[in-house]
Write a protein that holds these residues in place. Structure first.
Motif, PDB file in Angstrom:
ATOM      1  N   ARG A   7       6.494   7.167  -2.883  1.00 58.68           N
ATOM      2  CA  ARG A   7       5.761   6.116  -2.250  1.00 58.68           C
ATOM      3  C   ARG A   7       4.077   6.865  -2.515  1.00 58.68           C
ATOM      4  O   ARG A   7       4.376   7.862  -3.601  1.00 58.68           O
ATOM      5  N   SER A   8       3.040   6.351  -1.692  1.00 58.84           N
ATOM      6  CA  SER A   8       2.033   6.719  -2.536  1.00 58.84           C
ATOM      7  C   SER A   8       1.277   7.726  -1.164  1.00 58.84           C
ATOM      8  O   SER A   8       1.656   7.842   0.112  1.00 58.84           O
TER       9      SER A   8
ATOM     10  N   ASN B 206      -2.448   5.370  -5.185  1.00 57.23           N
ATOM     11  CA  ASN B 206      -1.240   5.637  -5.924  1.00 57.23           C
ATOM     12  C   ASN B 206      -1.471   7.007  -6.691  1.00 57.23           C
ATOM     13  O   ASN B 206      -2.230   7.676  -8.142  1.00 57.23           O
ATOM     14  N   PRO B 207      -0.593   8.121  -6.669  1.00 56.14           N
ATOM     15  CA  PRO B 207      -0.635   9.444  -6.893  1.00 56.14           C
ATOM     16  C   PRO B 207       0.049   9.457  -8.488  1.00 56.14           C
ATOM     17  O   PRO B 207      -0.473  10.479  -8.761  1.00 56.14           O
ATOM     18  N   TYR B 208      -0.137   8.605  -9.256  1.00 55.77           N
ATOM     19  CA  TYR B 208       0.325   8.593 -10.459  1.00 55.77           C
ATOM     20  C   TYR B 208      -0.665   8.199 -11.682  1.00 55.77           C
ATOM     21  O   TYR B 208      -1.080   8.579 -12.523  1.00 55.77           O
ATOM     22  N   THR B 209      -1.880   7.268 -10.640  1.00 57.67           N
ATOM     23  CA  THR B 209      -2.433   6.764 -11.289  1.00 57.67           C
ATOM     24  C   THR B 209      -4.133   6.748 -11.054  1.00 57.67           C
ATOM     25  O   THR B 209      -5.362   6.960 -11.614  1.00 57.67           O
TER      26      THR B 209
ATOM     27  N   GLN C  22       1.183  -1.059  -0.058  1.00 60.52           N
ATOM     28  CA  GLN C  22       0.133  -0.249  -0.360  1.00 60.52           C
ATOM     29  C   GLN C  22       0.992   0.932   0.080  1.00 60.52           C
ATOM     30  O   GLN C  22       0.406   2.079  -0.528  1.00 60.52           O
ATOM     31  N   MET C  23       2.500   1.163   0.320  1.00 57.61           N
ATOM     32  CA  MET C  23       2.505   2.607   0.610  1.00 57.61           C
ATOM     33  C   MET C  23       4.291   2.938  -0.525  1.00 57.61           C
ATOM     34  O   MET C  23       3.938   3.754  -0.601  1.00 57.61           O
ATOM     35  N   PHE C  24       4.620   1.617  -1.422  1.00 59.77           N
ATOM     36  CA  PHE C  24       5.218   1.753  -1.880  1.00 59.77           C
ATOM     37  C   PHE C  24       4.362   1.716  -3.560  1.00 59.77           C
ATOM     38  O   PHE C  24       3.960   0.553  -3.845  1.00 59.77           O
ATOM     39  N   VAL C  25       4.955   2.586  -4.518  1.00 65.49           N
ATOM     40  CA  VAL C  25       4.337   2.565  -5.751  1.00 65.49           C
ATOM     41  C   VAL C  25       5.897   2.462  -6.950  1.00 65.49           C
ATOM     42  O   VAL C  25       6.652   2.830  -6.045  1.00 65.49           O
ATOM     43  N   GLN C  26       5.323   2.490  -8.236  1.00 70.54           N
ATOM     44  CA  GLN C  26       6.345   2.628  -9.555  1.00 70.54           C
ATOM     45  C   GLN C  26       6.431   4.069  -9.503  1.00 70.54           C
ATOM     46  O   GLN C  26       5.405   4.739  -9.665  1.00 70.54           O
ATOM     47  N   PRO C  27       8.243   4.916  -9.366  1.00 70.03           N
ATOM     48  CA  PRO C  27       7.973   5.758  -9.809  1.00 70.03           C
ATOM     49  C   PRO C  27       7.102   6.272 -11.407  1.00 70.03           C
ATOM     50  O   PRO C  27       7.392   5.909 -12.202  1.00 70.03           O
TER      51      PRO C  27
ATOM     52  N   LEU D 248      -4.796   1.890  -3.760  1.00 73.47           N
ATOM     53  CA  LEU D 248      -3.802   1.047  -3.142  1.00 73.47           C
ATOM     54  C   LEU D 248      -4.355  -0.524  -2.091  1.00 73.47           C
ATOM     55  O   LEU D 248      -3.232  -1.357  -1.440  1.00 73.47           O
ATOM     56  N   GLY D 249      -4.843   0.149  -1.018  1.00 74.83           N
ATOM     57  CA  GLY D 249      -5.766  -0.686   0.178  1.00 74.83           C
ATOM     58  C   GLY D 249      -5.940   0.818   1.924  1.00 74.83           C
ATOM     59  O   GLY D 249      -5.649   1.743   1.183  1.00 74.83           O
ATOM     60  N   GLU D 250      -6.322   0.292   1.892  1.00 76.41           N
ATOM     61  CA  GLU D 250      -6.120   1.068   3.394  1.00 76.41           C
ATOM     62  C   GLU D 250      -5.804   0.402   4.583  1.00 76.41           C
ATOM     63  O   GLU D 250      -5.203  -0.796   4.203  1.00 76.41           O
ATOM     64  N   ARG D 251      -5.980   1.113   5.924  1.00 72.31           N
ATOM     65  CA  ARG D 251      -5.795   0.948   6.931  1.00 72.31           C
ATOM     66  C   ARG D 251      -5.996   1.227   8.413  1.00 72.31           C
ATOM     67  O   ARG D 251      -6.277   2.881   8.570  1.00 72.31           O
ATOM     68  N   ASP D 252      -6.668   1.055   9.085  1.00 79.05           N
ATOM     69  CA  ASP D 252      -7.555   1.698  10.237  1.00 79.05           C
ATOM     70  C   ASP D 252      -7.220   2.029  11.126  1.00 79.05           C
ATOM     71  O   ASP D 252      -6.124   1.654  11.708  1.00 79.05           O
TER      72      ASP D 252
END
Length: 479
Positions: free
Chosen positions: A103-104, A122-125, A64-69, A129-133
């Motif tokens: 990073r997301s 995802n800031p590019y698309t 959830q936290m990491f994305v492809q730049p 990506l998911g959620e966290r309570d």
């Protein structure tokens, strides 16, 4: 009275005042330990978990936290819009732009069932990506236990009381550690861990580790107290003041900036919790003196600014990576940009008019007083943030020493207790203690500096001397 009791009383009366005071301090240390040990173990374990929150988050929520730049970041308003479409019944409360190219972004929302979720985008698309309570994950639960034992205000007060009694343990323990006769390295500076005598082994482990850890543990306690409910709130009100001219022609509400720090979530620094929240002007085009060149250019009068404008302004004002944007709560609410970085000297808190985009308050490190600066620096070190891995390691060592002291203290009591009686076997209360000037001075200082521990100390002493010492059944159990 038996001859044995008469002889014992005679020996106690003949006992030197220094010995009587030593045994009085030992008795205080014993009772303080009984109360503090369980809570200190809880605080140490939960503190260790939260200390490594960055690493745990990265491991537990990596997908959830990491994305492809990529080359192009979609507008921030669009990133939030995707979340609003996916969670139509939820309310967006905060937005955190991606802190790095890989990073997301995070969008905090409040749901109808009173949950607070962090939604990763995802800031590019724009893909979710998911959620966290935010109130029901390992690190959040550890922090809530650490702060209030999961029982609200009562737990907050118990944590504060235990922390203050921890200071009593440190002071009394240092007194008990100090050699009364001849200084020897073994047992004083070097623990005799090779001893076959189990009581010597545990006594040395307790005393020597306590001596070497006294400064670290004292720092942990003192740097954590500003976040407590009773002492911390009072301390904040007395120490957090800002120049009156900061509010020239700026409408203020009765709400405080600290309201953003709800449910254990750290949104704004401690130093600004007592800062009044300004109001947005509903006309949307009023000009406030003292705020020249702080508005967003090119916005028509009466038109509300959007998230893209706020993020652009925050970056233009030098907010460091990792800043968050809290959304207005009402028609007169404001956007709040807050950065809580590892280095407190880079902290930024901006309150921005939701209509005109004018900066109504801009508070930074140079605006803090001496005490808020010390608290912020202490908090950063306490949380293991200020100087990276070495800071985390130092605080881990401090927490492990607390665990060692708690366990060894409990073992020492277990070894010396009367077998099969159920009695506590506290160090006996010395008879005819006449030299009260030092204990009274200690109680007075602690009572003034830490009212809860001063009050509890008076209650314990009154119970000890007026109740436990005069009721035979209780005297046998607690002595």
């Amino acid at each position: 009275m038996s001859k044995f009791d008469t002889a014992l009383n005679a020996s106690q009366i003949a006992e030197p005042p220094s010995n009587r005071f030593y045994r009085t301090v030992w008795r205080w240390h014993f009772y303080a330990g009984l109360f503090v040990i369980p809570l200190m173990l809880i605080l140490s374990i939960t503190g260790i978990i939260y200390l490594f929150k960055p690493q745990l988050d990265a491991a537990m929520y990596h997908q959830q936290m990491f994305v492809q730049p990529a080359d192009v970041v979609i507008p921030y308003t669009q990133q939030v819009a995707v979340v609003e479409q996916t969670y139509p019944d939820a309310k967006v409360t905060k937005f955190t732009p991606s802190v790095a190219s890989n990073r997301s972004a995070e969008v905090a929302i409040a749901t109808k069932d009173e949950r607070t979720l962090a939604v990763f985008v995802n800031p590019y698309t724009g893909k979710i990506l998911g959620e966290r309570d935010e109130n029901n994950n390992l690190q959040a639960i550890a922090r809530k236990i650490h702060g209030e034992l999961m029982i609200g205000k009562l737990g907050d007060y118990l944590v504060e009381l235990a922390s203050c009694w921890g200071l009593v343990l440190l002071i009394s323990g240092l007194y008990l550690w100090f050699p009364r006769h001849k200084l020897t390295f073994l047992g004083t500076l070097i623990p005799r861990v090779w001893s076959r005598n189990k009581r010597v082994f545990w006594r040395d482990l307790h005393a020597v580790s306590g001596f070497y850890g006294v400064l670290l543990i004292g720092f942990l306690i003192l740097s954590g107290l500003p976040w407590t409910g009773f002492w911390g709130d009072t301390f904040a009100r007395l120490s957090s003041h800002y120049p009156a001219q900061m509010w020239d022609n700026v409408p203020k509400s009765t709400a405080l900036t600290g309201l953003l720090n709800q449910q254990g979530n750290q949104v704004v620094p401690w130093a600004v919790e007592q800062l009044p929240m300004p109001k947005s002007s509903t006309s949307g085009h009023e000009h406030h003196s003292g705020n020249k060149e702080t508005s967003i250019k090119g916005i028509p009068a009466g038109k509300s600014v959007n998230l893209d404008d706020i993020v652009s302004l925050a970056k233009a004002k030098g907010a460091p990576a990792g800043f968050s944007v809290s959304f207005p709560e009402s028609a007169t609410g404001v956007y709040t940009v807050s950065a809580f970085p590892n280095n407190p000297a880079q902290e930024v808190t901006l309150h921005i008019d939701r209509y005109s985009g004018k900066v109504l308050a801009d508070v930074r490190w140079q605006d803090y007083g001496l005490i808020p600066k010390a608290v912020e620096m202490g908090t950063s070190i306490h949380m293991g943030k200020y100087f990276g891995w070495s800071n985390q390691l130092l605080m881990l060592i401090a927490a492990l020493i607390v665990i060692l002291l708690s366990v060894s203290g409990a073992v020492m009591w277990w070894q010396r207790r009367p077998k099969k009686t159920g009695w506590l076997n506290a160090p006996p209360m010395p008879a005819h203690v006449q030299q009260w000037n030092v204990p009274v001075a200690i109680i007075a200082v602690l009572g003034i500096a830490f009212p809860l521990v001063g009050l509890s100390l008076v209650i314990v002493l009154l119970l000890d001397y007026l109740v436990l010492a005069r009721i035979p059944v209780l005297k046998r159990i607690f002595s």
